[in-house]
Write an enzyme that holds these catalytic residues in place. Structure first.
Site, mmCIF file in Angstrom:
data_model
loop_
_atom_site.group_PDB
_atom_site.id
_atom_site.type_symbol
_atom_site.label_atom_id
_atom_site.label_comp_id
_atom_site.label_asym_id
_atom_site.label_seq_id
_atom_site.Cartn_x
_atom_site.Cartn_y
_atom_site.Cartn_z
ATOM 1 N N LEU A 96 0.874 -1.164 0.000
ATOM 2 C CA LEU A 96 0.000 0.000 0.000
ATOM 3 C C LEU A 96 0.910 1.211 0.000
ATOM 4 O O LEU A 96 1.730 1.381 0.912
ATOM 5 C CB LEU A 96 -0.916 0.005 1.227
ATOM 6 C CG LEU A 96 -2.135 0.933 1.174
ATOM 7 C CD1 LEU A 96 -3.094 0.500 0.064
ATOM 8 C CD2 LEU A 96 -2.871 0.951 2.506
ATOM 9 N N ASP A 97 0.821 2.035 -1.043
ATOM 10 C CA ASP A 97 1.723 3.174 -1.180
ATOM 11 C C ASP A 97 1.681 4.081 0.048
ATOM 12 O O ASP A 97 0.659 4.182 0.734
ATOM 13 C CB ASP A 97 1.343 4.017 -2.407
ATOM 14 C CG ASP A 97 1.631 3.312 -3.719
ATOM 15 O OD1 ASP A 97 2.343 2.294 -3.699
ATOM 16 O OD2 ASP A 97 1.138 3.788 -4.755
ATOM 17 N N ARG A 98 2.786 4.753 0.286
ATOM 18 C CA ARG A 98 2.885 5.674 1.423
ATOM 19 C C ARG A 98 1.782 6.722 1.404
ATOM 20 O O ARG A 98 1.225 7.087 2.444
ATOM 21 C CB ARG A 98 4.266 6.362 1.404
ATOM 22 C CG ARG A 98 4.474 7.374 2.519
ATOM 23 C CD ARG A 98 5.875 7.944 2.463
ATOM 24 N NE ARG A 98 6.127 8.664 1.226
ATOM 25 C CZ ARG A 98 5.778 9.922 1.020
ATOM 26 N NH1 ARG A 98 5.141 10.611 1.956
ATOM 27 N NH2 ARG A 98 6.062 10.515 -0.137
ATOM 28 N N THR A 127 -1.165 6.474 0.179
ATOM 29 C CA THR A 127 -2.496 5.865 0.185
ATOM 30 C C THR A 127 -2.888 5.467 1.595
ATOM 31 O O THR A 127 -2.055 5.008 2.378
ATOM 32 C CB THR A 127 -2.515 4.626 -0.729
ATOM 33 O OG1 THR A 127 -2.044 4.995 -2.029
ATOM 34 C CG2 THR A 127 -3.902 4.043 -0.841
ATOM 35 N N HIS A 131 2.132 1.669 -7.976
ATOM 36 C CA HIS A 131 1.455 2.850 -8.526
ATOM 37 C C HIS A 131 0.433 2.491 -9.605
ATOM 38 O O HIS A 131 0.063 3.335 -10.423
ATOM 39 C CB HIS A 131 2.455 3.863 -9.083
ATOM 40 C CG HIS A 131 3.369 4.435 -8.049
ATOM 41 N ND1 HIS A 131 4.282 5.429 -8.337
ATOM 42 C CD2 HIS A 131 3.518 4.179 -6.724
ATOM 43 C CE1 HIS A 131 4.965 5.743 -7.239
ATOM 44 N NE2 HIS A 131 4.505 4.984 -6.244
#
Length: 354
Positions: A145-147, A149, A288
């Site tokens: 999970l992207d930073r 997000t 991404h």
């Protein structure tokens, strides 16, 4: 930790960053790899650090021109590391917990695990600091999970549980779903895809509506089913240092290896400022992926300045200052870099994992 004005800060500390030579680094010089792939410091800093012996290879001092070989161990002794502040939302909320799994709600601005310029300001570190996870207890990530997000994160407490969750993802027994707020009226794209699909089925004869022109619909976009559009193609990293990815309809013949990626999207509702809320269903889990796919479709996440949105300070997701690391001084010591204007960067984007 120090909390000021809703931001969690970490006091400066010394740290040994350790890594092993990756396949794509083999045959390149040590300075080239550091300057092109690690964003925390400048090329001048890395050169000074290598020359001062604060960067070693297999525990030996080397020159900036040292050519990397497979399996070599690189250690970077960073003095007075300064982490970027993150949003302080209080204690990390535990959504569910069993003997094998831990599910939490991750705020935006936090990476899941220590990486780059974030160590103590990471989700796992904060879970340990607040006592949710014991200092020596195992905790395994099961998905990314992207930073920037926010949303649900599933941790496994054992390696066996991590393998089981991985198998569930692989077998589509667990599916990810996200909500995104995008620029533009996404329902127009759904309507266009529907018209194209209807025209293809009927031969576009006698429908009374304007026929679908292939150029109108983004490449590789199709109607998956009523009310849902699908985009499939390839994603390729074009800049490792800043972590920039692009969409490609066909597998690129040059550059870094591209990976296949597919996502489906549904329109949920309109939002203020001519924006839309969209539900996202990724079939693959590339870095991404949703952000790149929405940009390709022409409906970027509204405040995702890296992928077509605008740099926006929102009340719930304010811009936060970027901390500039110290640079190498002439005597080999670290010198704080306080010069220049403060650079602001996003604390999060309008993308939430359900």
């Amino acid at each position: 930790y120090r909390v000021d004005w809703g931001l969690r800060h970490v006091e400066p500390y010394d740290f040994d960053f350790t890594t092993h030579v990756k396949q794509r680094w083999v045959g390149r010089t040590l300075l080239e790899v550091f300057a092109k792939e690690f964003i925390a410091y400048s090329a001048e800093y890395y050169q000074a650090s290598i020359e001062a012996g604060r960067v070693t290879v297999n525990a030996q001092r080397v020159t900036p021109g040292h050519v990397l070989r497979d399996g070599e161990r690189i250690v970077h002794r960073a003095v007075r590391c300064r982490e970027n502040p993150v949003l302080d939302r209080g204690l990390i909320r535990v959504v569910a917990e069993t003997e094998e799994l831990l599910v939490v709600s991750k705020p935006s601005s936090l990476p899941i695990h220590p990486c780059g310029s974030y160590r103590f300001n990471s989700l796992i570190a904060l879970l340990r600091a607040q006592g949710t996870v014991a200092p020596g207890a195992e905790l395994h990530t099961t998905h990314r999970l992207d930073r920037l997000t926010s949303g649900l994160v599933i941790f496994a407490k054992t390696k066996a549980a991590a393998r089981q969750v991985g198998a569930w993802f692989q077998g589509s027994e667990i599916r990810k779903t996200y909500l995104a707020r995008v620029r533009g009226s996404f329902d127009h794209l759904i309507e266009l895809a529907t018209r194209c699909a209807s025209g293809a089925q009927s031969g576009e004869a006698g429908s009374g509506e304007s026929p679908c022109q292939e150029a109108e619909l983004p490449a590789c976009a199709t109607l998956a089913r009523a009310g849902r559009i699908r985009l499939s193609g390839f994603i390729q990293c074009v800049d490792r240092k800043v972590g920039k990815y692009v969409f490609a309809a066909d597998r690129p013949s040059s550059g870094e290896e591209a990976k296949d990626a597919a996502t489906e999207f549904e329109f949920v509702c309109h939002a203020p400022n001519g924006e839309s809320v969209v539900k996202c269903f990724p079939s693959t889990g590339r870095t991404h992926q949703i952000r790149v796919h929405l940009l390709h479709l022409g409906y970027p996440i509204a405040n995702d300045s890296c992928y077509g949105g605008e740099l926006r300070s929102d009340p719930s997701l304010p811009l936060i200052p970027h901390v500039h690391q110290a640079h190498g001084g002439g005597d080999g010591e670290e010198v704080p870099d306080e010069a220049g204007e403060t650079t602001m960067h996003p604390s999060g984007i309008f993308l939430h994992a359900l």
